[in-house]
Design a protein around this motif. Structure first.
Motif, PDB file in Angstrom:
ATOM      1  N   THR A  97     -15.813   8.713 111.696  1.00  0.00           N
ATOM      2  CA  THR A  97     -17.262   8.818 111.494  1.00  0.00           C
ATOM      3  C   THR A  97     -17.489   9.551 110.196  1.00  0.00           C
ATOM      4  O   THR A  97     -16.723  10.444 109.822  1.00  0.00           O
ATOM      5  CB  THR A  97     -17.959   9.592 112.629  1.00  0.00           C
ATOM      6  N   TRP A  98     -18.517   9.165 109.533  1.00  0.00           N
ATOM      7  CA  TRP A  98     -18.864   9.778 108.253  1.00  0.00           C
ATOM      8  C   TRP A  98     -20.359  10.058 108.272  1.00  0.00           C
ATOM      9  O   TRP A  98     -21.156   9.181 108.623  1.00  0.00           O
ATOM     10  CB  TRP A  98     -18.497   8.808 107.136  1.00  0.00           C
ATOM     11  N   ASN A  99     -20.740  11.283 107.977  1.00  0.00           N
ATOM     12  CA  ASN A  99     -22.149  11.678 108.019  1.00  0.00           C
ATOM     13  C   ASN A  99     -22.528  12.389 106.733  1.00  0.00           C
ATOM     14  O   ASN A  99     -21.740  13.194 106.200  1.00  0.00           O
ATOM     15  CB  ASN A  99     -22.399  12.641 109.186  1.00  0.00           C
ATOM     16  N   ARG A 100     -23.689  12.097 106.288  1.00  0.00           N
ATOM     17  CA  ARG A 100     -24.170  12.760 105.069  1.00  0.00           C
ATOM     18  C   ARG A 100     -25.649  13.089 105.250  1.00  0.00           C
ATOM     19  O   ARG A 100     -26.464  12.207 105.530  1.00  0.00           O
ATOM     20  CB  ARG A 100     -24.007  11.859 103.863  1.00  0.00           C
ATOM     21  N   LEU A 101     -25.960  14.363 105.131  1.00  0.00           N
ATOM     22  CA  LEU A 101     -27.350  14.818 105.178  1.00  0.00           C
ATOM     23  C   LEU A 101     -27.690  15.331 103.792  1.00  0.00           C
ATOM     24  O   LEU A 101     -26.933  16.114 103.217  1.00  0.00           O
ATOM     25  CB  LEU A 101     -27.500  15.939 106.213  1.00  0.00           C
ATOM     26  N   HIS A 102     -28.766  14.871 103.252  1.00  0.00           N
ATOM     27  CA  HIS A 102     -29.104  15.344 101.911  1.00  0.00           C
ATOM     28  C   HIS A 102     -30.604  15.620 101.800  1.00  0.00           C
ATOM     29  O   HIS A 102     -31.421  15.000 102.486  1.00  0.00           O
ATOM     30  CB  HIS A 102     -28.666  14.342 100.847  1.00  0.00           C
ATOM     31  N   ALA A 103     -30.922  16.545 100.962  1.00  0.00           N
ATOM     32  CA  ALA A 103     -32.321  16.901 100.733  1.00  0.00           C
ATOM     33  C   ALA A 103     -32.484  17.282  99.272  1.00  0.00           C
ATOM     34  O   ALA A 103     -31.569  17.827  98.653  1.00  0.00           O
ATOM     35  CB  ALA A 103     -32.721  18.072 101.625  1.00  0.00           C
ATOM     36  N   GLN A 104     -33.620  16.963  98.749  1.00  0.00           N
ATOM     37  CA  GLN A 104     -33.881  17.277  97.343  1.00  0.00           C
ATOM     38  C   GLN A 104     -35.350  17.640  97.176  1.00  0.00           C
ATOM     39  O   GLN A 104     -36.230  16.979  97.742  1.00  0.00           O
ATOM     40  CB  GLN A 104     -33.548  16.071  96.471  1.00  0.00           C
ATOM     41  N   ALA A 105     -35.593  18.665  96.420  1.00  0.00           N
ATOM     42  CA  ALA A 105     -36.972  19.059  96.112  1.00  0.00           C
ATOM     43  C   ALA A 105     -37.100  19.222  94.606  1.00  0.00           C
ATOM     44  O   ALA A 105     -36.278  19.905  93.979  1.00  0.00           O
ATOM     45  CB  ALA A 105     -37.313  20.370  96.810  1.00  0.00           C
ATOM     46  N   SER A 106     -38.090  18.567  94.037  1.00  0.00           N
ATOM     47  CA  SER A 106     -38.342  18.692  92.597  1.00  0.00           C
ATOM     48  C   SER A 106     -39.767  19.203  92.401  1.00  0.00           C
ATOM     49  O   SER A 106     -40.699  18.721  93.058  1.00  0.00           O
ATOM     50  CB  SER A 106     -38.226  17.325  91.907  1.00  0.00           C
ATOM     51  N   TYR A 107     -39.878  20.132  91.491  1.00  0.00           N
ATOM     52  CA  TYR A 107     -41.191  20.721  91.287  1.00  0.00           C
ATOM     53  C   TYR A 107     -41.461  20.878  89.794  1.00  0.00           C
ATOM     54  O   TYR A 107     -40.672  21.502  89.070  1.00  0.00           O
ATOM     55  CB  TYR A 107     -41.245  22.094  91.985  1.00  0.00           C
ATOM     56  N   ASP A 108     -42.537  20.271  89.337  1.00  0.00           N
ATOM     57  CA  ASP A 108     -42.950  20.397  87.938  1.00  0.00           C
ATOM     58  C   ASP A 108     -43.728  21.696  87.782  1.00  0.00           C
ATOM     59  O   ASP A 108     -44.879  21.790  88.201  1.00  0.00           O
ATOM     60  CB  ASP A 108     -43.855  19.226  87.539  1.00  0.00           C
ATOM     61  N   ILE A 109     -43.081  22.682  87.193  1.00  0.00           N
ATOM     62  CA  ILE A 109     -43.769  23.968  87.019  1.00  0.00           C
ATOM     63  C   ILE A 109     -44.865  23.808  85.972  1.00  0.00           C
ATOM     64  O   ILE A 109     -46.002  24.236  86.156  1.00  0.00           O
ATOM     65  CB  ILE A 109     -42.773  25.060  86.584  1.00  0.00           C
TER      66      ILE A 109
END
Lengths: 750, 316
Positions: free
Chosen positions: A695-707
């Motif tokens: 089994t192969w699992n990948r959890l990913h999250a990304q947050a981008s913020y234009d200051i």
């Protein structure tokens, strides 16, 4: 203190969010002017941290270590230049380019790419790209596979310049290069000086297998190719005439490694696979007796290939298109072999012999290929098209090699020459001519705009003619088998139907039937490559729909059912079921739903099963008057896999300056390959599995913020795990790992 | 689900009752002209059949602005204008943009939209086999991947390499958005580095169609050995699997759970599939002449598995 910190953080967030809100007003990325150009520059850099945990029965094996994970996932810890993008365009009429693209990614990562494209419309187009890919592996130094580790980099370089010499003539020059650098560490085949070539029978081979040794081999192959082409446009027809020159070179110079870092050797009196393999369950002691005293081996290969091609694309009348092309390549390869080695080998009846071997050889290969094709498509009446394709391929190989061997053995104690085993040349010669014809014809009928029907047939014919001579003797068995002729016919039908714009239904069916004959006869025989079935049916249906605004759905099913009657599997010690089977079913689909303007969900999934089997049974010992093990064994050579793939992601943009992505991917692969295991007391089990269900699992999250308009921040997180399930009695190859990645980046737009 | 069924039924009823698909699919340039929407009916001074982008920008500023950053705007064809794809704009202008008065790609089927594109593009090498392509066969058209004027996306997006081909997204992302199975394969432990950007789908395939299976640019062995030059040979002794079939006899091209992208997790299974009796001489071999290799990969000894210049058994 804690409250102060919280206040500082809160205040910072307020400032950041307010700056971000101001960024909402920015509809355009910033740009700057330089001379007669306007540029956009994007730059992202950050720091990434990877933690890797390997676990399982043998964590040092195969994937389960950080370096391999870095290669597999294209990551490493440390500072990275994630991306560099520069785009420029002419702001007025002055300037020597209309558009400029400069891109770079992954600088410092295992996979790095950089490209430049510069063009002035209707004048020139210059493209240069460079990529490198590092691959590394460092697994347990087991005898099972012979490959211990590698650390190599493959480089690619492509450059082309297209110039519009006039409105009707385009000239193109290109250069392509690829090659590898690095090192492989492997066991050296004990047969290098074993078997028929050296006249030593299995004595050296058997000893070397029980006391195998390691080699490191530099990788240094390199291919460079130069090409020139001209396209000339005349009314209704384009002619492209091109040619070039390709060069290849490679040296093979393995060096012996003493066992300073390698630990796997058999212990005295214990079962070792190598001993079992050669018929000696209990191997001799390893001691310090690496079977080689000295080893010096060098092979060189160099080839040159001039090539030329012509392509004609024509539309002589409104309803007829014709494409014809022909390409010819002429490769000549020269090579040399020089080797000297001294080692030890088991002496019949006990004891050891010194072995001395000198090898020298050269070979000369020529390989010509001619590929030509002609296709024509015409409209008979509105909505009805006829298409015909013919392709011809011819390959002609002539190879000639001579190998000189001088092998002798001396007594290890007295150093007296026991005997000269062999001296003399081996002349090998191979010629082969393979011609192939491919013919396809189909009719495409669109009676109404919303319906498209296509039906046709493909015919393939291959006629190889092999003539192999080894030491002057024709290899009749190989020549017969390799010269089998194949003829295949594949009728097919496909359609798509779109009753409304929001709905499309499509389907396809084909039936392939391949006949194989002994060369020049009508006697049917088995496929030369047995994995490919003789009879194959393929089906697929799909549906795509946009039932409501912001919702897209697609689903598809496809299946392959292949089989071969095994005509000439001779039951001797083997009994094969009369049919080979190869089947696949796949069902999958995807959904994309824009829940609200700021939030979207995408889910893709597929479930696929593969089954391949050559059921067979063996009766052990029938060959020998006195069976060594006195039992029988049924073996089924099979592979069954059931793979479930799921990929889901949610994107959200709560405010214009902030973008969030959360995703989850998984593969669940069940079952695997099987050769029925067999464990007998006192001997090694038949080890059946390398790799396994996983089994192969990948959890990913990304947050981008234009200051601000120019600056933004991005945070990435990934959690990846792979777990191999141990089903077979082969604990040495369970490869499990977990890895986490956290990266903080800053991006700039100038 | 109710909404879906309702919508489908409603749509189908509308189409069949109306007896005309053009109301739903919009008009091709040809069918538009057949309906009399050509320049001869123009009552305004602007020639709708040769209308310039500047004139269209009066109302469609965003579209024209993005179009001007594309190759089309600088096409070698001096006559390239909006009407080349959208047909005669006379009625559209007369009616001040009324729906259905001009060809809109959004309202065409994929193949209809493609028919507009291939008018110019079918005579170039890359797109010359469009009619043969699996994409075309399945009703996937040019505008499913390309955007002639990427409205709403900022010019900065053009800095990505994919945009120079007017692709809607980076090529790999675009291809894998439909090819789910391939996407799964590229996630497998050994895979071609597609998602990492080392390769693109078009390194091996031509999405516009070729005469080879799977829209490959050449036969598989030629393609593979373009990069894997050390496997190209020619060799005195080739591995017959590669010589008679191609690299795909043993390898999966996209990705695999096995080492070296082999089709089988146990390489011996793969070898034995062909090398049992008859085809191979005395193989598989193993203990006591018994027909099963019991330990290790076959390539442990047959190291030169792709071809050898001095050993017929591919030992080295």
């Amino acid at each position: 203190m804690k409250q102060i910190m919280l206040k500082i953080i809160s205040a910072s967030l307020v400032v950041l969010l307010s700056l971000g809100d101001s960024a909402q007003a920015q509809d355009e990325r910033p740009s700057f002017e330089a001379g007669p150009y306007i540029f956009n520059l994007g730059l992202m850099a950050g720091y990434r941290n990877i933690t890797t945990e390997a676990y399982g029965a043998n964590p040092s094996d195969y994937w389960a270590e950080q370096r391999f994970y870095e290669g597999y996932g294209n990551y490493r810890s440390g500072l990275t230049l994630n991306s560099f993008n520069l785009y420029g365009e002419k702001s007025g009429k002055e300037g020597f380019f209309d558009q400029l693209f400069v891109n770079a990614d992954g600088i410092g990562d295992p996979f790095t790419s950089a490209s430049l494209r510069m063009r002035a419309f209707n004048q020139y187009d210059l493209k240069v790209s460079y990529r490198n890919a590092k691959y590394f592996l460092n697994r347990n130094d087991s005898i099972y596979t012979g490959l211990h580790k590698f650390d190599m980099t493959r480089q690619f370089m492509n450059a082309s310049l297209e110039v519009n010499a006039s409105e009707d003539i385009i000239l193109k020059a290109n250069f392509n290069s690829t090659g590898r650098t690095g090192i492989f560490t492997t066991t050296v085949s004990p047969f290098v000086v074993g078997g028929g070539e050296s006249g030593t029978g299995n004595q050296f081979g058997g000893y070397a297998r029980g006391n195998f040794y390691w080699m490191k081999t530099p990788l240094n192959d390199k291919t460079n190719e130069f090409g020139l082409a001209a396209t000339i446009k005349v009314p209704t027809t384009d002619f492209t005439l091109g040619g070039g020159y390709r060069m290849f070179s490679q040296d093979y110079m393995p060096d012996e490694i003493n066992d300073t870092s390698l630990t796997y050797y058999p212990a005295k009196g214990e079962v070792n696979w190598a001993g079992v393999f050669s018929g000696f369950p209990n191997s001799p002691a390893k001691a310090t007796n690496n079977p080689l005293y000295s080893f010096d081996w060098k092979e060189t290969q160099e080839s040159t290939t001039p090539f030329g091609y012509l392509e004609v694309v024509s539309k002589p009348i409104k309803d007829l298109s014709i494409v014809a092309n022909v390409r010819y390549e002429d490769t000549k390869m020269e090579g040399t072999i020089e080797g000297n080695m001294n080692g030890i080998m088991a002496r019949t009846g006990g004891g050891l012999w010194n072995l001395a071997d000198t090898t020298s050889g050269h070979f000369h290969n020529t390989f010509n290929t001619l590929v030509g094709s002609l296709s024509a498509t015409g409209t008979v009446i509105e909505g009805l098209n006829l298409t015909g394709v013919y392709r011809y391929t011819s390959r002609h190989l002539e190879s000639e090699g001579e190998l000189m061997k001088n092998v002798g053995v001396t007594d290890t104690v007295t150093s007296t020459v026991y005997k000269t085993l062999f001296t003399g040349p081996f002349d090998n010669m191979v010629t082969s001519k393979v011609t192939q014809h491919f013919i396809e014809g189909f009719v495409n009928y669109a009676p109404i705009n919303m319906l498209n029907l296509r039906a046709g047939v493909q015919l393939t014919m291959r006629s190889p003619e092999y003539d192999r001579e080894v030491e002057g003797e024709p290899d009749s068995v190989s020549n017969t088998n390799l010269s089998r002729e194949t003829q295949g016919m594949t009728p097919f039908f496909s359609f798509w139907y779109r009753p409304v714009r929001q709905l499309k239904i499509s389907g396809r069916f084909s039936h392939s039937d391949v006949k194989v004959y002994e060369h020049g006869t009508t006697t049917e025989v088995d496929m030369p490559i047995r994995i490919t079935p003789k009879v194959t049916d393929k089906y697929s249906v799909g549906i795509d729909a946009d039932p409501i605004e912001d919702l897209r759905i697609s689903a598809h099913f496809s299946a392959v059912k292949g089989s071969s009657e095994l005509l000439n599997m001779i039951p001797l010690v083997q009994t094969f079921n009369p049919e080979l089977t190869n089947e696949m079913q796949s069902i999958g689909g995807s959904i994309h739903y824009q829940v609200i303007e700021q939030v979207g969900i995408t889910v893709t999934s597929e479930y696929r099963t593969n089954d391949f089997a050559i059921p067979s049974s063996f009766t052990r010992g029938q060959l020998d008057p006195t069976p060594l093990y006195g039992d029988s064994l049924t073996i089924s050579v099979e592979q069954h896999t059931k793979d479930l793939f799921l990929d889901a992601s949610v994107t959200a943009k709560p405010i214009k300056a902030l973008e969030l992505v959360v995703g989850y991917s998984m593969i669940d692969s069940k079952e695997g390959s099987y050769i029925t295991p067999d464990t007998k007391t006192g001997i090694a089990p038949d080890l059946i599995r390398i790799g396994g269900p996983y089994t192969w699992n990948r959890l990913h999250a990304q947050a981008s913020y234009d200051i601000t308009r120019n600056i933004g921040v991005q945070v990435d997180f990934q959690l990846i795990s792979q777990k191999e399930i141990q089903e077979a009695d082969y604990p040495a190859v369970v490869n499990n790992y977990k890895a986490t990645l956290i990266r903080g980046s800053v991006y700039f737009h100038l | 689900m109710k909404v879906l069924i309702y919508h489908l039924l409603l749509s189908a009823a509308f189409v069949f009752a109306a007896g005309s698909v053009e109301q739903y699919f919009g008009l091709t340039p040809e069918s538009a002209q057949a309906k009399g929407l050509d320049a001869t009916h123009s009552a305004v001074a602007i020639d709708g059949a040769k209308i310039s982008p500047d004139a269209c920008a009066t109302c469609h500023e965003d579209e024209v602005d993005s179009y001007m950053n594309t190759t089309h705007a600088h096409s070698w064809s001096a006559n390239m204008n909006c009407a080349e794809c959208h047909g005669d704009a006379t009625k559209h202008i007369e009616s001040e943009g009324a729906a259905g008065t001009i060809v809109s790609m959004k309202n065409l089927s994929s193949n209809e939209a493609s028919a507009t594109c291939v008018k110019c593009h079918e005579q170039t090498g890359e797109q010359s086999h469009t009619q043969l392509s699996e994409h075309f066969r399945a009703g996937v058209g040019c505008t499913d991947c390309h955007s002639v004027h990427p409205t709403g996306e900022h010019k900065a997006e053009m800095t990505s390499a994919g945009k120079s081909s007017m692709l809607k997204a980076k090529q790999t992302e675009l291809c894998l958005s439909c090819h789910d199975a391939a996407s799964a394969d590229f996630n497998k432990p050994t895979h071609h580095r597609m998602k990492e950007g080392v390769m693109e789908c078009s390194s091996c395939h031509n999405p516009h169609g070729t005469t080879f299976d799977h829209q490959l640019r050449a036969d598989a062995k030629t393609l593979c050995t373009t990069c894997h030059g050390d496997k190209k040979g020619p060799f005195v002794y080739e591995h017959n699997a590669g010589a008679l079939e191609d690299c795909m006899a043993c390898h999966d091209s996209h990705g695999s759970a096995s080492r070296h992208m082999l089709k089988d997790r146990d390489p011996r299974t793969l070898c034995i599939s062909c090398h049992s009796k008859e085809i191979g001489k005395g193989v598989p071999h193993g203990r006591a002449g018994f027909s099963l290799q019991t330990t290790g990969d076959c390539t442990r000894c047959h190291a030169a598995i792709h071809g050898s210049n001095h050993d017929e058994f591919l030992i080295r």
